[in-house]
Design a protein around this motif. Sequence first.
Motif, PDB file in Angstrom:
ATOM      1  N   THR A  72       0.843  -1.188   0.000  1.00 30.83           N
ATOM      2  CA  THR A  72       0.000   0.000   0.000  1.00 30.83           C
ATOM      3  C   THR A  72       0.879   1.239   0.000  1.00 30.83           C
ATOM      4  OG1 THR A  72      -0.178  -0.152   2.426  1.00 30.83           O
ATOM      5  CG2 THR A  72      -2.003  -1.057   1.139  1.00 30.83           C
ATOM      6  N   VAL A  73       0.301   2.355  -0.442  1.00 30.16           N
ATOM      7  CA  VAL A  73       1.007   3.636  -0.494  1.00 30.16           C
ATOM      8  C   VAL A  73       0.177   4.630   0.317  1.00 30.16           C
ATOM      9  CG1 VAL A  73       1.959   5.440  -1.981  1.00 30.16           C
ATOM     10  CG2 VAL A  73       1.898   3.067  -2.783  1.00 30.16           C
ATOM     11  N   GLY A  74       0.658   4.955   1.495  1.00 32.32           N
ATOM     12  CA  GLY A  74      -0.128   5.823   2.368  1.00 32.32           C
ATOM     13  C   GLY A  74      -1.471   5.212   2.717  1.00 32.32           C
ATOM     14  N   GLY A  75      -1.533   3.894   2.780  1.00 33.44           N
ATOM     15  CA  GLY A  75      -2.777   3.201   3.074  1.00 33.44           C
ATOM     16  C   GLY A  75      -3.624   2.912   1.864  1.00 33.44           C
ATOM     17  N   ALA A  76      -3.290   3.477   0.716  1.00 33.10           N
ATOM     18  CA  ALA A  76      -4.065   3.254  -0.505  1.00 33.10           C
ATOM     19  C   ALA A  76      -3.587   1.985  -1.201  1.00 33.10           C
ATOM     20  CB  ALA A  76      -3.921   4.439  -1.452  1.00 33.10           C
ATOM     21  N   PRO A  77      -4.495   1.191  -1.744  1.00 28.76           N
ATOM     22  CA  PRO A  77      -4.077  -0.034  -2.433  1.00 28.76           C
ATOM     23  C   PRO A  77      -3.217   0.287  -3.645  1.00 28.76           C
ATOM     24  CG  PRO A  77      -6.401   0.427  -2.828  1.00 28.76           C
ATOM     25  CD  PRO A  77      -5.957   1.380  -1.774  1.00 28.76           C
ATOM     26  N   ALA A  78      -2.204  -0.526  -3.858  1.00 34.19           N
ATOM     27  CA  ALA A  78      -1.302  -0.335  -4.994  1.00 34.19           C
ATOM     28  C   ALA A  78      -1.449  -1.500  -5.965  1.00 34.19           C
ATOM     29  CB  ALA A  78       0.150  -0.232  -4.515  1.00 34.19           C
ATOM     30  N   TYR A  79      -1.409  -1.181  -7.248  1.00 34.98           N
ATOM     31  CA  TYR A  79      -1.328  -2.227  -8.260  1.00 34.98           C
ATOM     32  C   TYR A  79       0.143  -2.511  -8.498  1.00 34.98           C
ATOM     33  CZ  TYR A  79      -1.288  -4.567 -12.774  1.00 34.98           C
ATOM     34  OH  TYR A  79      -1.055  -5.463 -13.790  1.00 34.98           O
ATOM     35  N   VAL A  80       0.539  -3.761  -8.375  1.00 37.42           N
ATOM     36  CA  VAL A  80       1.933  -4.164  -8.601  1.00 37.42           C
ATOM     37  C   VAL A  80       2.017  -4.843  -9.954  1.00 37.42           C
ATOM     38  CG1 VAL A  80       3.853  -5.545  -7.767  1.00 37.42           C
ATOM     39  CG2 VAL A  80       2.339  -4.423  -6.127  1.00 37.42           C
ATOM     40  N   TRP A  81       2.871  -4.318 -10.806  1.00 35.71           N
ATOM     41  CA  TRP A  81       3.012  -4.850 -12.161  1.00 35.71           C
ATOM     42  C   TRP A  81       3.641  -6.243 -12.123  1.00 35.71           C
ATOM     43  CZ3 TRP A  81       2.736  -2.046 -17.105  1.00 35.71           C
ATOM     44  CH2 TRP A  81       2.100  -0.811 -16.976  1.00 35.71           C
ATOM     45  N   PRO A  82       3.175  -7.133 -13.000  1.00 35.56           N
ATOM     46  CA  PRO A  82       3.823  -8.447 -13.099  1.00 35.56           C
ATOM     47  C   PRO A  82       5.262  -8.308 -13.583  1.00 35.56           C
ATOM     48  CG  PRO A  82       1.680  -8.418 -14.220  1.00 35.56           C
ATOM     49  CD  PRO A  82       2.035  -7.002 -13.920  1.00 35.56           C
ATOM     50  N   GLY A  83       6.000  -9.396 -13.464  1.00 32.81           N
ATOM     51  CA  GLY A  83       7.393  -9.384 -13.896  1.00 32.81           C
ATOM     52  C   GLY A  83       8.325  -9.082 -12.745  1.00 32.81           C
ATOM     53  N   GLY A  84       9.575  -8.827 -13.073  1.00 30.60           N
ATOM     54  CA  GLY A  84      10.589  -8.612 -12.051  1.00 30.60           C
ATOM     55  C   GLY A  84      10.398  -7.330 -11.283  1.00 30.60           C
ATOM     56  N   GLY A  85      10.966  -7.299 -10.076  1.00 31.48           N
ATOM     57  CA  GLY A  85      10.950  -6.095  -9.265  1.00 31.48           C
ATOM     58  C   GLY A  85       9.596  -5.831  -8.624  1.00 31.48           C
ATOM     59  N   ILE A  86       9.523  -4.699  -7.920  1.00 34.84           N
ATOM     60  CA  ILE A  86       8.275  -4.250  -7.297  1.00 34.84           C
ATOM     61  C   ILE A  86       7.927  -2.909  -7.928  1.00 34.84           C
ATOM     62  CG2 ILE A  86       7.076  -3.746  -5.132  1.00 34.84           C
ATOM     63  CD1 ILE A  86       9.242  -5.348  -3.675  1.00 34.84           C
ATOM     64  N   THR A  87       7.293  -2.964  -9.085  1.00 36.67           N
ATOM     65  CA  THR A  87       6.883  -1.758  -9.798  1.00 36.67           C
ATOM     66  C   THR A  87       5.412  -1.531  -9.495  1.00 36.67           C
ATOM     67  OG1 THR A  87       8.466  -2.219 -11.559  1.00 36.67           O
ATOM     68  CG2 THR A  87       6.728  -0.623 -12.039  1.00 36.67           C
ATOM     69  N   LEU A  88       5.115  -0.439  -8.820  1.00 34.60           N
ATOM     70  CA  LEU A  88       3.772  -0.235  -8.276  1.00 34.60           C
ATOM     71  C   LEU A  88       3.137   1.044  -8.807  1.00 34.60           C
ATOM     72  CD1 LEU A  88       4.074   2.130  -5.854  1.00 34.60           C
ATOM     73  CD2 LEU A  88       5.309   0.249  -4.795  1.00 34.60           C
ATOM     74  N   MET A  89       1.819   1.100  -8.692  1.00 31.36           N
ATOM     75  CA  MET A  89       1.052   2.250  -9.156  1.00 31.36           C
ATOM     76  C   MET A  89      -0.122   2.454  -8.207  1.00 31.36           C
ATOM     77  SD  MET A  89      -0.022   2.949 -13.099  1.00 31.36           S
ATOM     78  CE  MET A  89      -1.053   1.491 -13.210  1.00 31.36           C
ATOM     79  N   ALA A  90      -0.386   3.703  -7.807  1.00 30.12           N
ATOM     80  CA  ALA A  90      -1.444   3.970  -6.835  1.00 30.12           C
ATOM     81  C   ALA A  90      -2.070   5.330  -7.111  1.00 30.12           C
ATOM     82  CB  ALA A  90      -0.899   3.915  -5.411  1.00 30.12           C
ATOM     83  N   ASP A  91      -3.357   5.430  -6.802  1.00 30.81           N
ATOM     84  CA  ASP A  91      -4.150   6.638  -7.021  1.00 30.81           C
ATOM     85  C   ASP A  91      -3.895   7.624  -5.873  1.00 30.81           C
ATOM     86  OD1 ASP A  91      -6.100   8.568  -7.378  1.00 30.81           O
ATOM     87  OD2 ASP A  91      -7.790   7.175  -7.364  1.00 30.81           O
ATOM     88  N   VAL A  92      -3.413   8.821  -6.196  1.00 31.28           N
ATOM     89  CA  VAL A  92      -3.040   9.768  -5.139  1.00 31.28           C
ATOM     90  C   VAL A  92      -4.256  10.319  -4.409  1.00 31.28           C
ATOM     91  CG1 VAL A  92      -0.938  10.385  -6.388  1.00 31.28           C
ATOM     92  CG2 VAL A  92      -2.976  11.819  -6.644  1.00 31.28           C
ATOM     93  N   THR A  93      -5.447  10.236  -5.009  1.00 27.32           N
ATOM     94  CA  THR A  93      -6.623  10.766  -4.324  1.00 27.32           C
ATOM     95  C   THR A  93      -7.086   9.850  -3.200  1.00 27.32           C
ATOM     96  OG1 THR A  93      -8.212   9.730  -5.845  1.00 27.32           O
ATOM     97  CG2 THR A  93      -7.407  11.929  -6.416  1.00 27.32           C
ATOM     98  N   ARG A  94      -6.513   8.671  -3.096  1.00 24.11           N
ATOM     99  CA  ARG A  94      -6.907   7.735  -2.044  1.00 24.11           C
ATOM    100  C   ARG A  94      -5.928   7.755  -0.873  1.00 24.11           C
ATOM    101  NH1 ARG A  94      -9.036   2.196  -4.743  1.00 24.11           N
ATOM    102  NH2 ARG A  94      -9.961   2.051  -2.649  1.00 24.11           N
ATOM    103  N   MET A  95      -5.075   8.776  -0.838  1.00 23.92           N
ATOM    104  CA  MET A  95      -4.069   8.884   0.225  1.00 23.92           C
ATOM    105  C   MET A  95      -4.349  10.101   1.101  1.00 23.92           C
ATOM    106  SD  MET A  95      -0.772   8.161  -2.196  1.00 23.92           S
ATOM    107  CE  MET A  95      -0.937   6.978  -3.536  1.00 23.92           C
ATOM    108  N   PRO A  96      -3.826  10.126   2.319  1.00 27.43           N
ATOM    109  CA  PRO A  96      -3.981  11.322   3.161  1.00 27.43           C
ATOM    110  C   PRO A  96      -3.350  12.544   2.509  1.00 27.43           C
ATOM    111  CG  PRO A  96      -3.197   9.443   4.448  1.00 27.43           C
ATOM    112  CD  PRO A  96      -3.125   9.035   3.007  1.00 27.43           C
ATOM    113  N   ASP A  97      -3.766  13.721   2.944  1.00 31.94           N
ATOM    114  CA  ASP A  97      -3.204  14.963   2.420  1.00 31.94           C
ATOM    115  C   ASP A  97      -1.697  15.012   2.649  1.00 31.94           C
ATOM    116  OD1 ASP A  97      -5.717  15.756   1.673  1.00 31.94           O
ATOM    117  OD2 ASP A  97      -6.038  17.046   3.424  1.00 31.94           O
TER     118      ASP A  97
END
Length: 490
Positions: free
Chosen positions: A402-427
Amino acid sequence: MTDRPPRPEKTRPEKIRCDACPVMCYIAEGRIGACDRYANQGGRIIRCDPLTVLDRRIAKGDEVKPFLKADWDGTLSGDDLFVTAVGAGTTYPDYKPAPFIVSRELDGADFVTVVTEAIFSYCGVKIKIDTDRHLGPEGAVVRAKGEAVGLVITSEYGSQMLSLGGVDHLTGGSKPEGRVTCDTLLRLCNREAVELSVDGGASVIVQAGQPPIVDGQREERMRVGCGSATIGMFASQWQGLVDEVVVVDDHITGVVSEHQAGKVLGWPDTGIRIKGRRSTPGRYFQVAEPGLGWGGTDITDPLTILGEWNPKKGARPGLTLLMVSTTGEQFAYYTLDDDLVPQPRDLPEALRASVELIAENCEPALCTVMFMGGAGGSLRSGVTKNPVRLTRSVQDEKTRVTVGGAPAYVWPGGGITLMADVTRMPDNAFGSVPTPAIVAPLEFTLPRAEYRALGGHDDKARSVDDILEHGGDYGADVRAVGPVTGKDGA
């Protein structure tokens, strides 16, 4: 001549070194570092912002408030509170365990959440801008304050897409380019408005969760669909009210009399001719150049996309024509005169409802900002003594990110490449360091048995109540916020 009294010796306040990022500032008592995030308080480096806890007992969207220990009776359930990494401090230099390793019980099982503010050089944002208006050609450079910060990427259905940031802009160009890129990413991730310009295209003001402003014009709605899809949705409602309908769209302009939907309804031919490239019956590409006009084209007069009408295929004086954009914002009504030339007329009330229905079916135009980063490298050492095991645990979905408590999408493949919606995080969840790099909150949650199996710093695990009571190495200030998503992020 009298002797002058000795001058008092000047004493300089003792400075201590902050090791929270590669800059390693020397900070005097009562001062803050170059990042505005760490300070020297009483000879100790502290985090300026309090540790942020998501509290499900606070109403969703409530304003940030201090966590008052006096109001807390010392009881909680495992899913009431979630300790985020916002304000937690960093693992840098990453030979040491994460600032907080939180032990708690969920549904009768022991879980651990590892909490750290991660320094990202490999990061950026993907931006979805709900608009048909042409922002610029694919691959065009996007600039902020005159510096290149990204590019236009492939458009999606009803939206234009930008990709900003990345290590090449942060560290691979000039110092001004790196500083502006970092500042742009930081402001976008913290949901501030940023003005961007596209080479050979438009200027757009982007703010997460807000409508885009393109060349000074605020977008209100995204299109209901392409021209062909619009005909498929509303052809039956036009039948019997008008002889021909053209839905103008930069990608696929639709003509109801030729379209499959019209044919199924038994719509008669009208002899209309469209100047664009015909794809399939009733569907035309490239009727005009991209722009800020009707349906994302550059036209302000829709008749410019029409050729001469063919009387041998149904054209006749008095034939009625409705032309409308894919958002319903632009529309015009015509009848053919004796020379088969369209003449403008007032829109009949019977047709107004169908135009309004197109507008009603359009969703509000918004900007979406997705933070994207590669959580690899040494930050994993703050979680486990064997970093590759964390990567594999994340890839096997045994560890949730998670990123600031917001769920993250983790891309398949090597490494931990993640993506998260900033509107779902604290200010103000994001920070930066002058290297330049973005600092993002990052949490790894996994069963405690799994944590031990991957070689985690299990001896550093602490309970939630202990963290609330005593804080951590970077201070004891804690704040609670209502979850942005209505979930605790665990």
